[in-house]
Design an enzyme around this catalytic site. Sequence first.
Site, PDB file in Angstrom:
ATOM      1  N   LEU A 256      38.990  87.375  55.530  1.00  0.00           N
ATOM      2  CA  LEU A 256      37.990  87.424  54.460  1.00  0.00           C
ATOM      3  C   LEU A 256      36.850  88.380  54.805  1.00  0.00           C
ATOM      4  O   LEU A 256      36.014  88.681  53.958  1.00  0.00           O
ATOM      5  CB  LEU A 256      37.386  86.026  54.238  1.00  0.00           C
ATOM      6  CG  LEU A 256      38.359  84.851  54.168  1.00  0.00           C
ATOM      7  CD1 LEU A 256      37.602  83.560  53.881  1.00  0.00           C
ATOM      8  CD2 LEU A 256      39.401  85.073  53.098  1.00  0.00           C
ATOM      9  N   ALA A 257      36.792  88.830  56.052  1.00  0.00           N
ATOM     10  CA  ALA A 257      35.624  89.601  56.499  1.00  0.00           C
ATOM     11  C   ALA A 257      35.595  90.986  55.863  1.00  0.00           C
ATOM     12  O   ALA A 257      36.623  91.639  55.738  1.00  0.00           O
ATOM     13  CB  ALA A 257      35.658  89.731  58.020  1.00  0.00           C
TER      14      ALA A 257
ATOM     15  N   SER B 188      40.314  91.721  45.622  1.00  0.00           N
ATOM     16  CA  SER B 188      39.150  91.492  44.752  1.00  0.00           C
ATOM     17  C   SER B 188      39.399  92.016  43.345  1.00  0.00           C
ATOM     18  O   SER B 188      40.081  93.036  43.164  1.00  0.00           O
ATOM     19  CB  SER B 188      37.941  92.217  45.351  1.00  0.00           C
ATOM     20  OG  SER B 188      36.924  92.344  44.388  1.00  0.00           O
TER      21      SER B 188
ATOM     22  N   TYR C  97      33.545 100.097  47.829  1.00  0.00           N
ATOM     23  CA  TYR C  97      34.025  98.735  48.109  1.00  0.00           C
ATOM     24  C   TYR C  97      35.373  98.484  47.420  1.00  0.00           C
ATOM     25  O   TYR C  97      36.337  98.031  48.032  1.00  0.00           O
ATOM     26  CB  TYR C  97      32.985  97.702  47.636  1.00  0.00           C
ATOM     27  CG  TYR C  97      33.515  96.296  47.675  1.00  0.00           C
ATOM     28  CD1 TYR C  97      33.549  95.583  48.857  1.00  0.00           C
ATOM     29  CD2 TYR C  97      34.031  95.693  46.517  1.00  0.00           C
ATOM     30  CE1 TYR C  97      34.083  94.303  48.905  1.00  0.00           C
ATOM     31  CE2 TYR C  97      34.549  94.412  46.562  1.00  0.00           C
ATOM     32  CZ  TYR C  97      34.568  93.724  47.753  1.00  0.00           C
ATOM     33  OH  TYR C  97      35.104  92.468  47.798  1.00  0.00           O
TER      34      TYR C  97
ATOM     35  N   GLU D 111      37.312  93.557  41.841  1.00  0.00           N
ATOM     36  CA  GLU D 111      36.700  94.893  41.821  1.00  0.00           C
ATOM     37  C   GLU D 111      37.764  95.986  41.871  1.00  0.00           C
ATOM     38  O   GLU D 111      37.496  97.130  41.531  1.00  0.00           O
ATOM     39  CB  GLU D 111      35.749  95.059  43.012  1.00  0.00           C
ATOM     40  CG  GLU D 111      34.371  94.502  42.791  1.00  0.00           C
ATOM     41  CD  GLU D 111      33.549  95.271  41.751  1.00  0.00           C
ATOM     42  OE1 GLU D 111      33.388  96.486  41.892  1.00  0.00           O
ATOM     43  OE2 GLU D 111      33.093  94.632  40.797  1.00  0.00           O
TER      44      GLU D 111
ATOM     45  N   LEU E 187      35.388  93.226  63.731  1.00  0.00           N
ATOM     46  CA  LEU E 187      36.415  93.895  62.909  1.00  0.00           C
ATOM     47  C   LEU E 187      36.558  95.358  63.301  1.00  0.00           C
ATOM     48  O   LEU E 187      37.554  95.984  63.007  1.00  0.00           O
ATOM     49  CB  LEU E 187      35.977  93.870  61.439  1.00  0.00           C
ATOM     50  CG  LEU E 187      36.559  92.886  60.471  1.00  0.00           C
ATOM     51  CD1 LEU E 187      36.363  93.397  59.066  1.00  0.00           C
ATOM     52  CD2 LEU E 187      38.030  92.602  60.722  1.00  0.00           C
TER      53      LEU E 187
ATOM     54  N   GLN F 248      32.439  94.268  54.435  1.00  0.00           N
ATOM     55  CA  GLN F 248      31.153  94.606  53.823  1.00  0.00           C
ATOM     56  C   GLN F 248      31.414  94.322  52.352  1.00  0.00           C
ATOM     57  O   GLN F 248      32.109  95.090  51.686  1.00  0.00           O
ATOM     58  CB  GLN F 248      30.821  96.079  54.103  1.00  0.00           C
ATOM     59  CG  GLN F 248      29.414  96.493  53.730  1.00  0.00           C
ATOM     60  CD  GLN F 248      29.006  96.234  52.295  1.00  0.00           C
ATOM     61  OE1 GLN F 248      28.403  95.195  51.964  1.00  0.00           O
ATOM     62  NE2 GLN F 248      29.335  97.141  51.397  1.00  0.00           N
TER      63      GLN F 248
END
Length: 304
Positions: free
Chosen positions: A52-53, A97, A121, A99, A31, A55
């Site tokens: 989807l990749a 997400s 994130y 999040e 990536l 951290q």
Amino acid sequence: MARRVALEDPSRRLGRIGPVLGRLHLHAASLESFPSIYQIFRAVQPEECYHLAAQSFVSYSFDDEFSTLNTNINGTHFVLAALKDVVPKCRFYFAGSSEMFGKVTEIPQIETTRFHPRSAYGISKVAGFDLTRNYREAYGIHASSGILFNHESPRRGFEFVTRKITSGVARILAGQLNELRLGNLEAKRDWGHARDYVEAMWSMLQQEQPDDYVVATGKSHSVSDFVRNAFGLVGLDPKKFIVTDPEFYRPAEVQILVGNAAKAQATLGWRPKTDFAGLVHEMVITDCASLGITLPSAKSAETG
Ligand code: G4F
């Protein structure tokens, strides 16, 4: 796509996809390298791309904001930019997400709920979400984002709380562990099964028009609820084993997440098939089986 280090050590690095490895063609790329992504698009000429990749461990993003932001934001930008140049007709899925909602401004959260991320994130996912929308609007790419709430399975990494609990239960039963150290037990999450959520991802790319969708069960449970269910399944009293440890608290916590997937239901016809109790049961039973402990297969009664 997999990094070369993973391809060279598949049993350790790709162990969790071991059962399907024989049916996949893995291409070496990173990536962090635009040229490597570009070359894959050129070689494969894909019709669909599921990005989807990342951290993806929120807690780690507090320890290393720089690599989380770099990998997650640049990585998404690299994939979109290469796709636009090489295969502009390729349909694109971005793993957004819950999040992104962070310090939530409404309950339940829907597609239009304001974002207030609480970690590097979460911030990186908001950036990826905006990049995806912008490639859709500016360049006409069929680009969709799923705003997925927590999705778990027996293949979850051991650092995430659900798997930490279910593998902990198995290790306690096997006599390998005598306490389980956790952080904030009051945090609430809308936990679903990853198996159901990938169907929603696929479904988004089958639509004529690209769009953004919340994918969630609509039910929220606390970490304590998860603990009670998992320990209850094997007849253990969690009070004897759970120790709260400040090390696992986050500098800024997302206290509650619960999604309303009405749009996904109406447009994609999507509904989750596995409930909370079924998810906990499947994870506990699998972790126990991996240590040679067999449990009855009847589903638990959900508590909490
Ligand atoms: O399992 P978690 O680490 O997942 P988190 O942070 O909710 O993120 C997951 O879901 C997101 C979707 O909402 C994804 F985008 C993300 O990539 C990832 O898959 O933590 C869940 C909750 C948190 O509130 C955390 O503070 O559990 C609480 N918790 C309490 N004790 C703990 C622990 N979390 C971890 N990892 N370890 C603990 O010991």
